[in-house]
Enzyme design. Sequence first.
Site, PDB file in Angstrom:
ATOM      1  N   HIS A 132       0.740  -1.288   0.011  1.00 16.00           N
ATOM      2  CA  HIS A 132      -0.017   0.091   0.089  1.00 16.00           C
ATOM      3  C   HIS A 132       0.919   1.172  -0.108  1.00 16.00           C
ATOM      4  O   HIS A 132       0.564   2.217  -0.828  1.00 16.00           O
ATOM      5  CB  HIS A 132      -0.758   0.131   1.230  1.00 16.00           C
ATOM      6  CG  HIS A 132      -1.836  -1.190   1.570  1.00 16.00           C
ATOM      7  ND1 HIS A 132      -2.072  -1.822   2.362  1.00 16.00           N
ATOM      8  CD2 HIS A 132      -2.931  -1.540   0.530  1.00 16.00           C
ATOM      9  CE1 HIS A 132      -2.969  -2.703   2.196  1.00 16.00           C
ATOM     10  NE2 HIS A 132      -3.548  -2.654   0.913  1.00 16.00           N
ATOM     11  N   LYS A 189     -18.154  -7.343   7.839  1.00 13.59           N
ATOM     12  CA  LYS A 189     -16.800  -7.750   7.449  1.00 13.59           C
ATOM     13  C   LYS A 189     -16.100  -7.763   9.097  1.00 13.59           C
ATOM     14  O   LYS A 189     -16.238  -7.016   9.575  1.00 13.59           O
ATOM     15  CB  LYS A 189     -16.007  -7.129   6.514  1.00 13.59           C
ATOM     16  CG  LYS A 189     -15.190  -7.693   5.893  1.00 13.59           C
ATOM     17  CD  LYS A 189     -14.681  -6.919   4.517  1.00 13.59           C
ATOM     18  CE  LYS A 189     -13.310  -7.464   4.203  1.00 13.59           C
ATOM     19  NZ  LYS A 189     -12.729  -6.434   3.265  1.00 13.59           N
ATOM     20  N   ARG A 192      -1.732  -5.969  -8.714  1.00 17.97           N
ATOM     21  CA  ARG A 192      -0.501  -6.842  -8.280  1.00 17.97           C
ATOM     22  C   ARG A 192      -0.466  -8.131  -9.178  1.00 17.97           C
ATOM     23  O   ARG A 192       0.471  -8.544  -9.686  1.00 17.97           O
ATOM     24  CB  ARG A 192      -0.828  -7.588  -6.996  1.00 17.97           C
ATOM     25  CG  ARG A 192      -0.530  -6.580  -5.868  1.00 17.97           C
ATOM     26  CD  ARG A 192      -0.933  -7.203  -4.535  1.00 17.97           C
ATOM     27  NE  ARG A 192      -2.365  -7.262  -4.694  1.00 17.97           N
ATOM     28  CZ  ARG A 192      -3.201  -7.253  -3.518  1.00 17.97           C
ATOM     29  NH1 ARG A 192      -2.655  -7.905  -2.240  1.00 17.97           N
ATOM     30  NH2 ARG A 192      -4.493  -7.270  -3.636  1.00 17.97           N
ATOM     31  N   SER A 198      -2.472  -7.950   2.784  1.00 20.45           N
ATOM     32  CA  SER A 198      -2.940  -7.777   4.329  1.00 20.45           C
ATOM     33  C   SER A 198      -3.348  -9.061   4.712  1.00 20.45           C
ATOM     34  O   SER A 198      -3.170  -9.609   5.831  1.00 20.45           O
ATOM     35  CB  SER A 198      -4.196  -6.781   4.169  1.00 20.45           C
ATOM     36  OG  SER A 198      -3.432  -5.511   3.979  1.00 20.45           O
TER      37      SER A 198
HETATM   38  P1  ADP Z   1      -9.422  -4.370  -0.561  1.00 22.25           P
HETATM   39  O1  ADP Z   1     -10.195  -4.745   0.751  1.00 22.25           O
HETATM   40  O2  ADP Z   1     -10.356  -2.951  -1.010  1.00 22.25           O
HETATM   41  O3  ADP Z   1      -8.889  -5.221  -1.451  1.00 22.25           O
HETATM   42  P2  ADP Z   1      -6.761  -3.654   0.305  1.00 22.25           P
HETATM   43  O4  ADP Z   1      -6.581  -2.924   1.654  1.00 22.25           O
HETATM   44  O5  ADP Z   1      -6.552  -5.205   0.462  1.00 22.25           O
HETATM   45  O6  ADP Z   1      -8.304  -3.543   0.116  1.00 22.25           O
HETATM   46  O7  ADP Z   1      -6.356  -3.124  -0.787  1.00 22.25           O
HETATM   47  C1  ADP Z   1      -6.335  -1.494  -1.257  1.00 22.25           C
HETATM   48  C2  ADP Z   1      -5.478  -1.435  -2.477  1.00 22.25           C
HETATM   49  O8  ADP Z   1      -4.178  -1.724  -2.309  1.00 22.25           O
HETATM   50  C3  ADP Z   1      -6.211  -2.181  -3.604  1.00 22.25           C
HETATM   51  O9  ADP Z   1      -6.132  -1.370  -4.814  1.00 22.25           O
HETATM   52  C4  ADP Z   1      -5.060  -3.236  -3.863  1.00 22.25           C
HETATM   53  O10 ADP Z   1      -4.942  -3.676  -5.167  1.00 22.25           O
HETATM   54  C5  ADP Z   1      -3.934  -2.543  -3.375  1.00 22.25           C
HETATM   55  N1  ADP Z   1      -2.826  -3.298  -2.916  1.00 22.25           N
HETATM   56  C6  ADP Z   1      -2.874  -4.442  -2.014  1.00 22.25           C
HETATM   57  N2  ADP Z   1      -1.638  -4.947  -1.648  1.00 22.25           N
HETATM   58  C7  ADP Z   1      -0.906  -4.227  -2.573  1.00 22.25           C
HETATM   59  C8  ADP Z   1       0.632  -4.503  -2.993  1.00 22.25           C
HETATM   60  N3  ADP Z   1       1.296  -5.512  -2.318  1.00 22.25           N
HETATM   61  N4  ADP Z   1       1.154  -3.717  -3.865  1.00 22.25           N
HETATM   62  C9  ADP Z   1       0.373  -2.761  -4.484  1.00 22.25           C
HETATM   63  N5  ADP Z   1      -1.083  -2.515  -4.182  1.00 22.25           N
HETATM   64  C10 ADP Z   1      -1.517  -3.306  -3.226  1.00 22.25           C
END
Ligand code: ADP
Length: 153
Positions: A17, A41, A90, A127
Site C-alpha cells: 500500500h 466484515k 498486483r 494484508s
Molecule cells: P480491499 O479490501 O479493497 O482489497 P486492500 O486494503 O486489500 O483493500 O487494498 C487496497 C488497495 O491496495 C487495492 O487497490 C489493492 O490492489 C492495493 N494493494 C494491496 N496490496 C498491494 C501490494 N502489495 N502492492 C500494490 N498494491 C496493493
Amino acid sequence: MKRAIFPGSFDPITLGHCDIVKRGIHLFDEIIIAIGENSTKKYMFSLKQRKAFIEATFKGNSKIKVMSYSGLTTDFCKNVGADFILRGLRNPADFEFEKAIAHTNRKIGQIETVFLLTSVETSFISSSIVREIINYKGAYKNLVPKAVKTEIL
Ligand code: ADP
C-alpha cells in the site's frame, strides 16, 4: 486541486500500500487514504488501530490525509471532492476484479480510476497473508511499515 482517494480495508496497511501511495502522490495534489468500513466484515485490527497505523506512517506529509467511510465509494468521492480513485494492481486476478468496479464507478459516479502496477519488491504482499503470519506469530515486520504493531491486538 487534483484529489484522489485510495480506498481499501488496510487490515493492516502493508509496504505494498505504501508503495502505491508514495508513487501516486506525484500524480495528484492530495491523496485521501480512505478506510472502508463494512459492518458485515470481520477485521483483525479495529478501525481506530488501522487509522492510527496509517496516520503514523504518513505523519508530516501534508498531501496525504486519512479518513474512513462506509457506503458507496463514489458517494464518498463526491463528499470529499475527489474525481479520482487510485488502486494498485498486483496480478491478473486484481485486474479482473478491479475492471468491473472501475467501469461501474465511472458509470454511476463519473469517477475515473487510476491504476498503478506494484513494484516488484512488494508485489507479493497482501494484508491477508500478513494477518495469517501475525496469527501464527511469524515474522511480519519486513512486510509492513514500522507503525504496525501487533502488541496492541
Ligand atoms: P480491499 O479490501 O479493497 O482489497 P486492500 O486494503 O486489500 O483493500 O487494498 C487496497 C488497495 O491496495 C487495492 O487497490 C489493492 O490492489 C492495493 N494493494 C494491496 N496490496 C498491494 C501490494 N502489495 N502492492 C500494490 N498494491 C496493493
